[in-house]
Design a protein around this motif. Structure first.
Motif, PDB file in Angstrom:
ATOM      1  N   ILE A  24      -5.059  12.278 -14.618  1.00 12.70           N
ATOM      2  CA  ILE A  24      -6.700  12.782 -14.438  1.00 12.70           C
ATOM      3  C   ILE A  24      -6.848  13.965 -14.701  1.00 12.70           C
ATOM      4  N   GLY A  25      -5.966  14.933 -15.556  1.00 13.03           N
ATOM      5  CA  GLY A  25      -6.034  15.952 -15.817  1.00 13.03           C
ATOM      6  C   GLY A  25      -6.216  17.259 -15.319  1.00 13.03           C
ATOM      7  N   HIS A  26      -5.627  16.835 -13.718  1.00 17.11           N
ATOM      8  CA  HIS A  26      -5.351  18.134 -13.391  1.00 17.11           C
ATOM      9  C   HIS A  26      -3.701  18.733 -13.358  1.00 17.11           C
ATOM     10  N   GLY A  27      -3.321  18.105 -14.300  1.00 21.53           N
ATOM     11  CA  GLY A  27      -1.461  19.389 -14.736  1.00 21.53           C
ATOM     12  C   GLY A  27      -0.848  19.211 -13.572  1.00 21.53           C
ATOM     13  N   MET A  28      -0.715  17.599 -13.104  1.00 24.38           N
ATOM     14  CA  MET A  28       0.464  18.112 -12.140  1.00 24.38           C
ATOM     15  C   MET A  28       0.602  16.599 -11.282  1.00 24.38           C
ATOM     16  N   VAL A  29       1.726  15.870 -11.375  1.00 19.75           N
ATOM     17  CA  VAL A  29       1.910  14.861 -11.081  1.00 19.75           C
ATOM     18  C   VAL A  29       2.780  14.977  -9.737  1.00 19.75           C
ATOM     19  N   PHE A  30       2.428  13.617  -8.311  1.00 17.14           N
ATOM     20  CA  PHE A  30       3.192  14.180  -7.397  1.00 17.14           C
ATOM     21  C   PHE A  30       4.238  12.634  -7.498  1.00 17.14           C
ATOM     22  N   ALA A  31       5.293  12.933  -6.845  1.00 14.50           N
ATOM     23  CA  ALA A  31       5.651  11.811  -6.028  1.00 14.50           C
ATOM     24  C   ALA A  31       5.794  10.920  -4.898  1.00 14.50           C
ATOM     25  N   ARG A  32       5.364   9.332  -4.698  1.00 14.16           N
ATOM     26  CA  ARG A  32       5.150   8.916  -3.803  1.00 14.16           C
ATOM     27  C   ARG A  32       5.941   8.094  -3.577  1.00 14.16           C
ATOM     28  N   PRO A  33       6.684   7.865  -2.738  1.00 13.63           N
ATOM     29  CA  PRO A  33       7.971   7.069  -2.560  1.00 13.63           C
ATOM     30  C   PRO A  33       7.690   5.861  -1.661  1.00 13.63           C
ATOM     31  N   LYS A  34       8.462   5.160  -1.463  1.00 17.78           N
ATOM     32  CA  LYS A  34       8.290   3.815  -0.602  1.00 17.78           C
ATOM     33  C   LYS A  34       9.334   4.141   0.581  1.00 17.78           C
ATOM     34  N   ILE A  35       8.710   4.033   1.905  1.00 17.04           N
ATOM     35  CA  ILE A  35       9.532   4.415   3.067  1.00 17.04           C
ATOM     36  C   ILE A  35       9.297   3.346   3.950  1.00 17.04           C
ATOM     37  N   VAL A  36       8.653   2.513   3.432  1.00 14.00           N
ATOM     38  CA  VAL A  36       8.496   1.156   4.768  1.00 14.00           C
ATOM     39  C   VAL A  36       8.763  -0.366   3.807  1.00 14.00           C
ATOM     40  N   HIS A  96       0.779  -1.189  -0.424  1.00 16.19           N
ATOM     41  CA  HIS A  96       0.111  -0.062   0.176  1.00 16.19           C
ATOM     42  C   HIS A  96       1.110   1.390  -0.025  1.00 16.19           C
ATOM     43  N   GLN A  97      -0.194   2.501   0.317  1.00 18.66           N
ATOM     44  CA  GLN A  97       1.153   3.801   0.421  1.00 18.66           C
ATOM     45  C   GLN A  97       1.683   3.671   1.514  1.00 18.66           C
ATOM     46  N   TYR A  98       3.528   4.550   0.933  1.00 15.69           N
ATOM     47  CA  TYR A  98       3.886   3.891   1.562  1.00 15.69           C
ATOM     48  C   TYR A  98       4.998   3.055   1.705  1.00 15.69           C
ATOM     49  N   GLU A  99       4.582   1.787   1.255  1.00 20.71           N
ATOM     50  CA  GLU A  99       5.410   0.743   1.206  1.00 20.71           C
ATOM     51  C   GLU A  99       5.556   0.501  -0.755  1.00 20.71           C
ATOM     52  N   MET A 100       5.483   0.980  -1.214  1.00 19.01           N
ATOM     53  CA  MET A 100       5.975   0.899  -2.727  1.00 19.01           C
ATOM     54  C   MET A 100       6.160   2.395  -3.177  1.00 19.01           C
ATOM     55  N   ASN A 101       6.695   2.348  -4.018  1.00 17.32           N
ATOM     56  CA  ASN A 101       7.283   4.260  -5.186  1.00 17.32           C
ATOM     57  C   ASN A 101       5.721   4.103  -5.817  1.00 17.32           C
ATOM     58  N   ASP A 102       5.613   4.766  -6.277  1.00 22.73           N
ATOM     59  CA  ASP A 102       4.323   5.682  -6.785  1.00 22.73           C
ATOM     60  C   ASP A 102       4.105   7.008  -7.303  1.00 22.73           C
ATOM     61  N   ILE A 103       3.130   6.949  -8.148  1.00 21.06           N
ATOM     62  CA  ILE A 103       3.242   8.682  -8.880  1.00 21.06           C
ATOM     63  C   ILE A 103       1.793   8.875  -9.442  1.00 21.06           C
ATOM     64  N   GLY A 104       0.848   9.786  -8.119  1.00 17.56           N
ATOM     65  CA  GLY A 104       0.240   9.914  -7.729  1.00 17.56           C
ATOM     66  C   GLY A 104      -0.383  10.922  -8.882  1.00 17.56           C
ATOM     67  N   HIS A 105      -1.436  11.209  -9.808  1.00 13.55           N
ATOM     68  CA  HIS A 105      -2.711  12.232 -10.129  1.00 13.55           C
ATOM     69  C   HIS A 105      -2.336  12.227 -11.652  1.00 13.55           C
TER      70      HIS A 105
END
Ligand SMILES: Nc1nc2c(c(=O)[nH]1)N[C@H]1C(S)=C(S)[C@@H](COP(=O)(O)OP(=O)(O)OC[C@H]3O[C@@H](n4cnc5c(=O)[nH]c(N)nc54)[C@H](O)[C@@H]3O)O[C@H]1N2
Ligand SMILES: Nc1nc2c(c(=O)[nH]1)N[C@H]1C(S)=C(S)[C@@H](COP(=O)(O)OP(=O)(O)OC[C@H]3O[C@@H](n4cnc5c(=O)[nH]c(N)nc54)[C@H](O)[C@@H]3O)O[C@H]1N2
Ligand code: SF4
Ligand SMILES: [Mo]
Length: 692
Positions: free
Chosen positions: A450-462, A438-447
């Protein structure tokens, strides 16, 4: 002595659309504290409660940790732990068996609210497998606003809260409690501190309505009439942006003639909003330069969502608020991989013709299948048999309108696989269950996408517990078993690299940057016109006939009849603490909201002999459930507002955790659907109540 707390920057996710910048404190592979990142682009340091406790999602003892195979009857709650190899092997075998017998389109691939990059890997899996049928909740979530936006304006107009607005018109949404992304509500409050006015259209006195300069407490289900009433005032009183209208719109004369009938007096009768208040609000919105219209889900939880979203589009246009800073803008993506390329749309060129929706003449731009039509295919073979389902990030048994039909559909399928982090009512109906990281347990990219003109980093933490895998890893492995392996990655994390490569970044570098935002470009129509058939904003749709759409938006009536048997109007609102059906197992959240609460006006409570805290049976023409009374004057006496998304993780596993008891979608129906998107009616149902 434990090690020092290590602070990691990331973005919140999977508790709404996500996006708040977070600082996550870690000690010995455990998250010990979460706080808002003052540098967060969307939140400037704010977080909500569920963001701060979001690490608790990971640590429940009942969390799924190993792949499971059903051993009893479907839904009976009897499972056997199996290896990943067996789970993937069995899933692949069943999906291929269905493909052989009925064709690839007989497998539906299911997602829910977009939660992260896996959403698009699932679409890619469907495309590569050869199935045009991705089933999603877009029919009730954003597709109407996005697609009517594209038809009307050539783009999807989003509220620009990053530049100063003189006024924010919040229509059928509650940005201080639930909202699209991150703490958008905090941006609204910041704008208000700088002098922006706020108008709220909502039948409930929500957190945001309570702070509004004007609150229009409309009768539920009458919103399209109110929007047309705004247009009437603005056009009749010549409050529109004349230069913009003359040069950049199509069909102004027709719209002006058309809205003449929606006078404030007529609209007041329909909506119960006083005519003077309608005039005042419309004048304020028209006079404010610029004004942002922040749309909420109420506009799409209706079979008349097309008319509703079209009329709001027209409002933004005639007041000159499109493509101006602080208005409603075309959010340009940063330089990242295009969606079509990511999902390998090229591999399925006939998708639009072959998907289930084509048979129902849904607007072709909606490329996912409305759940109502998916279940028709499963249960009735219309337009062709669908026999398999792979679902992730979704809990259809609770979240799709008309839960009974969903139950029948899940029961009738030849094969069901579900990936989730907890045993949900839907997972309980599966043959194979995959445990996810889940979130915090894997590398991921948010947004992304979805058409809002941005992407967010969600790096793996644990590290994830047990044998949990990220969805992307599961699908990458499954893909190799059901399709040519060269179309898949050696390591699933290459998907992340693909997305950010066009920006000249590795995923690691992207994480250091935190987020990417597209360029702010305003009024680009001055050079290129709008991307519509006429090159203008289409107040009247020029190609309406071709797409069998209404050229001009109208108010057709209430979605459901109110009569003496069902005299009250039932609405719903999402919870500020939960995400739809998720996380009822997180103790700190459950303590704040232990039961499904139904809001009832004090006068109505007296009339029905109901006191605060009583069990209340809510009954519609489609079903009945029980919730707990909360007596409040935040709703009108003829309106009750029930909670959505309820099931009971502590309940009986062999009964799929009591999904019938309090689940709002036992009260909804898919008999009547909006013809443009297949949208059912989720708000504004007629109901009766009694003490339980
Ligand atoms: N009556 C009514 N119905 C509604 C709505 C309403 O307002 N009223 N709202 C509608 C809207 S707007 C939407 S978007 C939909 C939402 O519908 P869904 O997306 O189906 O609902 P959620 O509860 O957000 O998520 C479903 C599941 O995703 C799981 N999950 C969370 N993170 C992950 C992950 O990383 N991987 C995997 N595999 N699973 C994960 C959760 O545990 C949960 O069981 O519901 C719609 N249905
Ligand atoms: N905490 C939390 N945040 C979330 C979510 C969540 O489940 N929980 N879900 C996420 C998702 S997927 C989405 S789509 C967004 C949606 O977030 P919102 O747009 O806020 O959606 P809702 O809560 O469904 O409905 C919004 C408002 O519609 C009002 N309403 C009900 N009936 C009517 C009506 O007839 N007319 C009008 N004008 N208003 C009416 C309700 O009172 C409610 O305040 O939130 C996202 N954020
Ligand atoms: S508002 Fe949403 S993104 Fe922000 S902290 Fe809360 S759940 Fe997370
Ligand atoms: Mo949604």
């Amino acid at each position: 002595m434990g090690e020092e707390i290590r602070w990691v920057k990331t973005h919140c996710a999977r508790m709404d659309h996500g996006g708040c910048g977070l600082l996550v404190g870690v000690e010995n592979n455990q998250i010990v504290q979460i706080k808002g990142d003052p540098q967060g682009y969307l939140n400037h340091g704010y977080t909500c409660f569920k963001g701060r406790v979001s690490a608790d999602r990971l640590s429940h003892p009942d969390r799924l940790k190993y792949p499971l195979k059903r051993i009893g009857e479907r839904g009976e709650g009897k499972w056997q732990r199996i290896s990943w190899d067996e789970a993937l092997g069995e899933t692949a075998e069943n999906l291929l068996k269905i493909k052989d017998k009925y064709g690839a389109k007989a497998v539906g691939f299911g997602v829910g609210m977009p939660k992260g990059l896996e959403h698009f890997v699932l679409i890619r899996l469907a495309n590569i497998f050869g199935s045009p049928n991705v089933i999603a909740s877009q029919d009730v979530c954003h597709a109407p606003r996005e697609i009517t936006g594209v038809h009307t304006c050539g783009f999807y107009p989003v509220a620009d809260l990053h530049n100063p607005s003189s006024l924010i018109l919040c229509w059928g949404g509650n940005a201080l409690s639930t909202n699209e992304e991150g703490q958008l509500g905090s941006l609204v409050l910041e704008q208000m501190k700088k002098g922006a006015k706020l108008i709220v259209v909502d039948p409930r006195r929500t957190e945001i309505a309570a702070r509004a300069d004007l609150w229009l407490q409309l009768k539920p289900g009458t919103g399209p009439a109110l929007a047309l009433g705004f247009l009437n005032v603005i056009l009749e009183e010549s409050l529109y942006d004349q230069e913009f209208v003359e040069n950049f719109t199509y069909g102004f004369e027709e719209l002006s003639q058309h809205v003449k009938r929606y006078t404030p007096e007529v609209v007041s009768e329909i909506t119960l909003v006083p005519a003077e208040l309608i005039r005042q609000a419309a004048r304020m919105y028209a006079a404010a330069k610029p004004a942002a219209l922040l749309w909420g889900n109420a506009i799409e939880h209706s079979i008349y969502t097309f008319d509703y979203t079209r009329s709001l589009n027209c409002l933004m246009a005639v007041t000159g608020n499109l493509e101006v800073p602080g208005g409603n803008v075309n959010a340009h993506d940063p330089k990242i991989m295009g969606l079509g390329e990511f999902v390998r749309a090229d591999l399925i060129p006939t998708k639009a013709k072959e998907m289930i929706s084509a048979h129902h003449r849904i607007i072709p731009r909606l490329m996912t299948i409305a759940p109502a039509y998916f279940r028709k295919a499963v249960l009735e073979g219309i337009p062709y048999p669908v026999r398999g389902y792979y679902g992730m990030c979704t809990n259809p048994l609770v979240n799709w309108a008309d839960s009974r039909v969903t139950y029948e559909a899940l029961k009738s399928l030849d094969f069901v696989a579900i990936a989730d982090l907890f045993m949900t009512p839907t997972a309980a109906m599966a043959d194979i269950v995959f445990p996810v990281a889940h979130q915090y347990e894997m590398n991921d990219i948010g947004h992304y996408g979805i058409g809002h003109g941005m992407v967010f980093a969600r790096p793996k933490i644990v590290e994830p517990p047990g044998e949990c895998w990220p969805d992307m890893k599961i699908m990458n492995a499954l893909g190799k078993r059901v399709s040519p392996s060269e179309l898949w990655k050696e390591d699933y994390e290459e998907f992340l690299e693909d997305v950010v490569r066009p920006a000249g970044l590795s995923y690691k570098e992207f994480v250091t940057k935190g987020y990417l935002k597209g360029p702010d470009r305003f009024k680009s129509y001055l050079e290129k016109g709008f991307r519509t058939p006429t090159g203008k904003i289409e107040l009247m749709l020029s190609v309406a006939e071709k797409f069998k759409l209404k050229p001009l938006p109208e108010f057709v009536g209430q979605p459901e009849e109110i009569d003496s048997e069902y005299p009250l109007i039932l609405i719903s609102a999402k919870s500020r603490d939960y995400l739809h059906s998720s996380y009822r197992w997180v103790e700190k959240i459950r303590q704040r909201e232990p039961h499904p609460f139904v809001e009832i006006h004090p006068d109505t409570a007296v009339a029905y002999g109901i006191s605060d805290g009583d069990s209340v049976i809510i009954k519609t023409r489609h079903g009945e459930i029980v919730q707990v009374a909360r007596i409040t004057d935040s709703v009108l006496p003829q309106v009750v507002c029930a909670a959505i998304g309820w099931w009971f993780p502590e309940g009986d596993a062999s009964q799929q955790f009591e999904w019938r008891k309090s689940n709002f979608n036992m009260l909804t129906s898919i008999e009547k659907l909006g013809k443009e998107f297949g949208t059912p009616n989720l708000k504004s149902l007629s109901c009766q109540i009694r003490k339980g």
